[in-house]
Motif scaffolding. Structure first.
Motif, PDB file in Angstrom:
ATOM      1  N   LEU A 182       0.828  -1.209   0.000  1.00  0.00           N
ATOM      2  CA  LEU A 182       0.000   0.000   0.000  1.00  0.00           C
ATOM      3  C   LEU A 182       0.860   1.256   0.000  1.00  0.00           C
ATOM      4  O   LEU A 182       0.556   2.227  -0.719  1.00  0.00           O
ATOM      5  CB  LEU A 182      -0.930  -0.014   1.214  1.00  0.00           C
ATOM      6  N   VAL A 183       1.933   1.255   0.771  1.00  0.00           N
ATOM      7  CA  VAL A 183       2.824   2.422   0.819  1.00  0.00           C
ATOM      8  C   VAL A 183       3.480   2.638  -0.537  1.00  0.00           C
ATOM      9  O   VAL A 183       3.569   3.774  -1.028  1.00  0.00           O
ATOM     10  CB  VAL A 183       3.887   2.227   1.917  1.00  0.00           C
ATOM     11  N   VAL A 184       3.937   1.552  -1.170  1.00  0.00           N
ATOM     12  CA  VAL A 184       4.552   1.677  -2.496  1.00  0.00           C
ATOM     13  C   VAL A 184       3.538   2.213  -3.504  1.00  0.00           C
ATOM     14  O   VAL A 184       3.842   3.093  -4.319  1.00  0.00           O
ATOM     15  CB  VAL A 184       5.118   0.314  -2.961  1.00  0.00           C
ATOM     16  N   GLY A 185       2.301   1.683  -3.437  1.00  0.00           N
ATOM     17  CA  GLY A 185       1.253   2.176  -4.324  1.00  0.00           C
ATOM     18  C   GLY A 185       0.923   3.634  -4.059  1.00  0.00           C
ATOM     19  O   GLY A 185       0.649   4.405  -4.989  1.00  0.00           O
ATOM     20  N   ALA A 186       0.941   4.033  -2.769  1.00  0.00           N
ATOM     21  CA  ALA A 186       0.655   5.428  -2.425  1.00  0.00           C
ATOM     22  C   ALA A 186       1.744   6.362  -2.943  1.00  0.00           C
ATOM     23  O   ALA A 186       1.458   7.499  -3.345  1.00  0.00           O
ATOM     24  CB  ALA A 186       0.507   5.570  -0.913  1.00  0.00           C
ATOM     25  N   ILE A 187       3.001   5.890  -2.928  1.00  0.00           N
ATOM     26  CA  ILE A 187       4.088   6.714  -3.490  1.00  0.00           C
ATOM     27  C   ILE A 187       3.850   6.940  -4.984  1.00  0.00           C
ATOM     28  O   ILE A 187       4.019   8.059  -5.496  1.00  0.00           O
ATOM     29  CB  ILE A 187       5.450   6.035  -3.241  1.00  0.00           C
ATOM     30  N   ALA A 188       3.430   5.880  -5.669  1.00  0.00           N
ATOM     31  CA  ALA A 188       3.096   6.047  -7.086  1.00  0.00           C
ATOM     32  C   ALA A 188       1.900   6.977  -7.248  1.00  0.00           C
ATOM     33  O   ALA A 188       1.859   7.804  -8.172  1.00  0.00           O
ATOM     34  CB  ALA A 188       2.801   4.680  -7.708  1.00  0.00           C
ATOM     35  N   GLY A 189       0.927   6.856  -6.341  1.00  0.00           N
ATOM     36  CA  GLY A 189      -0.243   7.737  -6.392  1.00  0.00           C
ATOM     37  C   GLY A 189       0.113   9.195  -6.168  1.00  0.00           C
ATOM     38  O   GLY A 189      -0.552  10.088  -6.725  1.00  0.00           O
ATOM     39  N   TRP A 190       1.157   9.455  -5.376  1.00  0.00           N
ATOM     40  CA  TRP A 190       1.596  10.835  -5.147  1.00  0.00           C
ATOM     41  C   TRP A 190       2.033  11.484  -6.460  1.00  0.00           C
ATOM     42  O   TRP A 190       1.716  12.641  -6.728  1.00  0.00           O
ATOM     43  CB  TRP A 190       2.734  10.836  -4.134  1.00  0.00           C
ATOM     44  N   TYR A 191       2.757  10.726  -7.285  1.00  0.00           N
ATOM     45  CA  TYR A 191       3.237  11.272  -8.556  1.00  0.00           C
ATOM     46  C   TYR A 191       2.157  11.251  -9.634  1.00  0.00           C
ATOM     47  O   TYR A 191       2.281  11.962 -10.635  1.00  0.00           O
ATOM     48  CB  TYR A 191       4.460  10.485  -9.019  1.00  0.00           C
ATOM     49  N   LEU A 192       1.112  10.448  -9.426  1.00  0.00           N
ATOM     50  CA  LEU A 192      -0.001  10.411 -10.379  1.00  0.00           C
ATOM     51  C   LEU A 192      -1.135  11.358  -9.963  1.00  0.00           C
ATOM     52  O   LEU A 192      -2.223  11.294 -10.533  1.00  0.00           O
ATOM     53  CB  LEU A 192      -0.547   8.977 -10.481  1.00  0.00           C
ATOM     54  N   TYR A 193      -0.857  12.216  -8.999  1.00  0.00           N
ATOM     55  CA  TYR A 193      -1.911  13.069  -8.437  1.00  0.00           C
ATOM     56  C   TYR A 193      -2.575  13.947  -9.493  1.00  0.00           C
ATOM     57  O   TYR A 193      -3.808  14.033  -9.555  1.00  0.00           O
ATOM     58  CB  TYR A 193      -1.325  13.936  -7.325  1.00  0.00           C
ATOM     59  N   ASP A 194      -1.786  14.594 -10.343  1.00  0.00           N
ATOM     60  CA  ASP A 194      -2.347  15.541 -11.307  1.00  0.00           C
ATOM     61  C   ASP A 194      -3.325  14.886 -12.278  1.00  0.00           C
ATOM     62  O   ASP A 194      -4.463  15.369 -12.435  1.00  0.00           O
ATOM     63  CB  ASP A 194      -1.221  16.246 -12.077  1.00  0.00           C
ATOM     64  N   PRO A 195      -2.984  13.780 -12.947  1.00  0.00           N
ATOM     65  CA  PRO A 195      -3.978  13.169 -13.850  1.00  0.00           C
ATOM     66  C   PRO A 195      -5.179  12.587 -13.104  1.00  0.00           C
ATOM     67  O   PRO A 195      -6.305  12.656 -13.600  1.00  0.00           O
ATOM     68  CB  PRO A 195      -3.182  12.073 -14.573  1.00  0.00           C
TER      69      PRO A 195
END
Length: 257
Positions: free
Chosen positions: A21-34
């Motif tokens: 979940l933490v790894v996915g959330a890190i990816a989600g941080w960079y995917l925030y704009d789209p």
């Protein structure tokens, strides 16, 4: 396994799921704009339809609101990205209690759980514009609607996750059948109450007051219920065919053996 072993196994599975979940959330941080753009698109479309994009807009209240919202969306994206891992860990925690044959059957559950969860999330995303449009339509003409960003994204993310989790219903029904808890005959006999419960659940889970959104969730769930019934029927027939003739004989009665 002892109680202590079960607790240690649970701790290990939860830790693996948390790391994913933490790894996915890190990816989600960079995917925030789209992700932000896609989730807010229904509001922008409604504003354009009204001819004034200033009458409908998100309101970030407070200096830390934007940062907190980015963290929340990152966690939401992390839950979806890491769903194959935490769904597998949930299955792996149950597997030690199954027989060898049931373990082979349960592999099919993993092959179905992740696509069903993602399909439910995708279906909710496709339904979201209609739900937002209906809710915004209650805003009187001439008035502005500036929903708080935290409340809006809380509604959107819960809406999507509820659809995703609801689509897992047939997997749990078949799992109960494999565990000899829910025979297909019982599912066939109680299909009317089950459909009623599905529609009640859909009415509660969908936040819009119109029946359209409720049917968008209830009808797929009803179809999935009957799909689970069909699979359970096949499994029960196979078990009945493999069952020896003398299995149901009383203890004091001689068999053909």
């Amino acid at each position: 396994m002892s109680l202590g072993d079960h607790l240690r196994e649970l701790r290990r599975r939860v830790l693996i799921a948390a790391v994913a979940l933490v790894v996915g959330a890190i990816a989600g941080w960079y995917l925030y704009d789209p992700v932000y753009q896609h989730l807010t698109q229904p509001l922008l479309d409604i504003a354009r339809q009204r001819g004034d994009e200033k009458t409908i807009a998100l309101n970030f209240a407070g200096l830390t609101a934007a940062f907190s919202q980015r963290v929340s969306i990152a966690i939401f994206v992390g839950v979806i990205i890491s769903s194959p891992v935490w769904l597998y860990q949930l299955w792996a925690f149950v597997v030690p209690g199954l027989t060898r044959k049931e373990k082979r059957i349960s592999l099919a559950f993993i092959a179905a759980i992740v696509p069903l969860f993602l399909a439910g999330c995708w279906f909710a995303y496709q339904t979201l514009p209609k739900a937002v449009q209906i809710l915004i339509s209650f805003t009187p003409q001439g008035a502005v609607n500036y929903p708080e960003a935290a409340l809006y994204f809380s509604f959107v993310t819960r809406f999507i996750l509820v659809f995703g989790l609801a689509f897992l219903m047939p997997v749990f029904l078949v799992a109960l059948n494999v565990a000899h808890v829910l025979p297909a005959a019982t599912m066939r006999r109680t299909w009317r109450p089950a459909i009623l419960i599905i529609f009640v659940f859909a009415a509660v889970a969908t936040p819009t007051p119109d029946p359209f959104t409720m049917f968008l969730l209830a009808i797929p769930l009803a179809v999935l219920y009957f799909a689970a019934l069909g699979i359970a029927t096949v499994l029960d027939r196979r078990r009945a065919a493999d069952k020896p003739e003398w299995a149901d004989l009383p203890d004091d009665e001689a068999s053909t053996l």
